[in-house]
Scaffold this motif. Structure first.
Motif, PDB file in Angstrom:
ATOM      1  N   ARG A  57      -2.550   3.621  18.032  1.00  0.00           N
ATOM      2  CA  ARG A  57      -2.930   3.998  16.905  1.00  0.00           C
ATOM      3  C   ARG A  57      -3.811   4.906  16.476  1.00  0.00           C
ATOM      4  N   LEU A  58      -4.190   5.230  17.632  1.00  0.00           N
ATOM      5  CA  LEU A  58      -5.398   6.422  17.033  1.00  0.00           C
ATOM      6  C   LEU A  58      -3.848   8.026  17.199  1.00  0.00           C
ATOM      7  N   ALA A  59      -3.464   8.169  18.708  1.00  0.00           N
ATOM      8  CA  ALA A  59      -2.230   8.784  18.817  1.00  0.00           C
ATOM      9  C   ALA A  59      -1.449   9.309  17.754  1.00  0.00           C
ATOM     10  N   SER A  60      -1.146   8.207  16.950  1.00  0.00           N
ATOM     11  CA  SER A  60       0.041   8.253  16.133  1.00  0.00           C
ATOM     12  C   SER A  60      -0.052   8.354  14.672  1.00  0.00           C
ATOM     13  N   THR A  61      -1.182   7.963  14.354  1.00  0.00           N
ATOM     14  CA  THR A  61      -2.774   8.455  13.297  1.00  0.00           C
ATOM     15  C   THR A  61      -2.458  10.641  12.898  1.00  0.00           C
ATOM     16  N   VAL A  62      -3.191  11.176  14.394  1.00  0.00           N
ATOM     17  CA  VAL A  62      -3.218  12.119  14.933  1.00  0.00           C
ATOM     18  C   VAL A  62      -2.362  12.565  14.486  1.00  0.00           C
ATOM     19  N   GLY A  63      -1.046  12.423  14.932  1.00  0.00           N
ATOM     20  CA  GLY A  63      -0.123  12.654  14.897  1.00  0.00           C
ATOM     21  C   GLY A  63       1.082  12.550  13.367  1.00  0.00           C
ATOM     22  N   ALA A  64       0.289  12.551  12.373  1.00  0.00           N
ATOM     23  CA  ALA A  64       0.870  12.830  11.334  1.00  0.00           C
ATOM     24  C   ALA A  64       0.199  14.674  10.827  1.00  0.00           C
ATOM     25  N   ALA A  65      -0.196  14.614  11.309  1.00  0.00           N
ATOM     26  CA  ALA A  65      -0.892  15.797  11.168  1.00  0.00           C
ATOM     27  C   ALA A  65       0.229  16.731  11.089  1.00  0.00           C
ATOM     28  N   LEU A  66       0.576  16.616  11.792  1.00  0.00           N
ATOM     29  CA  LEU A  66       2.521  17.434  11.939  1.00  0.00           C
ATOM     30  C   LEU A  66       2.981  17.268  10.791  1.00  0.00           C
ATOM     31  N   GLY A  67       3.102  16.405   9.608  1.00  0.00           N
ATOM     32  CA  GLY A  67       4.239  15.807   8.688  1.00  0.00           C
ATOM     33  C   GLY A  67       3.059  16.735   7.862  1.00  0.00           C
ATOM     34  N   VAL A  68       4.249  17.086   6.709  1.00  0.00           N
ATOM     35  CA  VAL A  68       4.040  17.899   5.496  1.00  0.00           C
ATOM     36  C   VAL A  68       3.029  17.016   4.367  1.00  0.00           C
ATOM     37  N   ASN A  69       2.614  16.324   4.503  1.00  0.00           N
ATOM     38  CA  ASN A  69       1.451  15.041   3.911  1.00  0.00           C
ATOM     39  C   ASN A  69       0.340  15.106   4.412  1.00  0.00           C
ATOM     40  N   ILE A  70      -0.226  16.442   5.552  1.00  0.00           N
ATOM     41  CA  ILE A  70      -1.375  16.304   5.296  1.00  0.00           C
ATOM     42  C   ILE A  70      -2.623  16.587   4.932  1.00  0.00           C
TER      43      ILE A  70
END
Length: 409
Positions: free
Chosen positions: A163-176
């Motif tokens: 869960r934590l790694a997936s949430t941080v992974g959202a930082a590489l999306g345009v909705n950061i």
């Protein structure tokens, strides 16, 4: 005919319907070795990606990602500026030099039996049902538990780490920017995991990956606690997300080519490496790698200037018909040139051997136990086919393979 701005293809890579595996990208590559985009130059051909990926006149191009998307402070912003992905020059060389021994292929290979056991343990949980949501039932727990095994984290903690790694992974999306509060909170929790691991291994060293990082030393130099923390968080965040996505993409590719799946099932040990490399070549989770130009230079008909953004299209180069026969299809028995799914040059992925090793355990285990694969209608959902991609959901129907089937193969 000389190249002009009018004859160079243009791709809108931020468009909602943009896709790497599209006729537009194929047509652009057929027309020219590069395309212009709304975010810089896209290098399309294998030959030119191979040359430019290693150019000393360019640096890793993601350092300013947070600022470009309106994030100018906070935990992720500060962590991103110091992590190995974006460091350059002596800072980058020094940390890689100190960290390299921890990524020893011999040490990672020693975990191979445990990776095999884990793959089969997960398959056992759903093999009799004839269907599985592959991300939840295999890819996510496998990728995350592999990291837990390496790092000495209790495997029962995998849902939290995932869960934590997936949430941080959202930082590489345009909705950061919209998600930055959740990203910062998850990163703070990952920092706590890393700090606990470092403190424990400093007091109670073991024969494991984290201890090797803690003990890393060259010529009297060593990693600080802050650098250790940064590196461990990067490994958790980068390693889990990438492997989970890549396993789903590999299954998508093999479902399209059942003969190759059966070939892998009949010769799993012999073809495990080819299965991973071909999956990475034809269907990489990292669809492009970004660089930033630091010195003016000429390549073919194009002059690059400092500050230019250059995207190396790893998908387009890995399926270039000028280099690969039947380029978009897996061929486990073909000799292939190396792909660039893990980048190249000084920023070649430090953890590539970890990712390769665990996928070489996963894919043969799956192939030798399930057959007649298909995606259940309406059972798949995918991230955009740009930047980093992979399945959000991937429901697969299959038949349980009889032991005699692989023995006969």
């Amino acid at each position: 005919m000389p190249t002009t701005a009018d004859t160079v293809p243009y791709l809108d890579i931020s468009a909602s319907d943009f896709a790497m595996a599209s006729e537009a990208v194929r047509d652009a590559r057929d027309a020219h070795w590069y395309a212009r985009t709304n975010y810089g130059i896209a290098v399309l051909s294998y030959e030119d990606v191979s040359t430019l990926m290693k150019s000393p006149r360019m640096i890793q191009g993601s350092a300013k990602w947070p600022q470009h998307h309106g994030v100018h402070d906070g935990l992720f912003h500060d962590w991103w500026a110091k992590n190995l992905l974006v460091l350059e020059g002596e800072d980058h060389h020094r940390i890689r030099r100190l960290a390299n021994p921890a990524f020893s292929p011999r040490k990672i290979k020693a975990l191979g039996d445990r990776f095999d056991e884990l793959a089969n343990e997960l398959i056992d949980q759903w093999i009799d049902s004839g269907e599985v949501e592959f991300v939840e039932g295999f890819a996510a727990p496998f990728a995350t538990r592999v990291l837990c095994i390496m790092l000495g984290i209790d495997e029962d903690e995998w849902p939290t780490i995932n869960r934590l790694a997936s949430t941080v992974g959202a930082a590489l999306g345009v909705n950061i920017k919209a998600e930055i509060q959740e990203i910062d909170a998850a990163l703070e929790e990952l920092h706590r995991y890393a700090d606990q691991l470092i403190s424990d291994r400093q007091q109670n060293p073991k024969d494991d990956f984290v201890t090797r990082l803690v003990d890393a030393s060259r010529d009297g130099d060593s990693l600080s606690d802050a650098q250790l923390q940064n590196l461990l968080v990067l490994l958790i965040f980068g390693g889990m997300d990438t492997t989970r996505n890549q396993l789903g993409l590999a299954m998508q590719s093999f479902i399209r080519q059942p003969h190759q799946w059966e070939l892998l099932a009949s010769r799993p040990e012999e073809l495990a490496e080819a299965a991973v490399e071909e999956s990475l070549r034809v269907n990489p989770t990292t669809r492009w790698v970004t660089r930033e130009v630091v010195d003016t230079f000429q390549h073919k008909d194009l002059t690059f200037h400092p500050g230019d953004t250059v995207h190396m299209f790893t998908y387009a180069s890995g399926t270039d018909p000028e280099v690969f026969s039947d380029p978009t299809r897996i061929n486990l028995e073909a000799e292939r040139k190396p792909h660039y799914a893990f980048g190249g040059g000084v920023h070649h992925c430090l953890g590539h051997f970890v990712a390769r090793s665990d996928m070489q355990a996963a894919l043969p285990a799956l192939a030798t136990r399930i057959t007649n694969l298909g995606i259940v209608e309406g059972g798949d959902e995918w991230m955009p086919d740009s930047g980093n991609t992979g399945p959000v959901r991937l429901k697969i129907a299959f038949d349980k393979r009889e032991a005699s089937e692989t023995a006969q193969g």
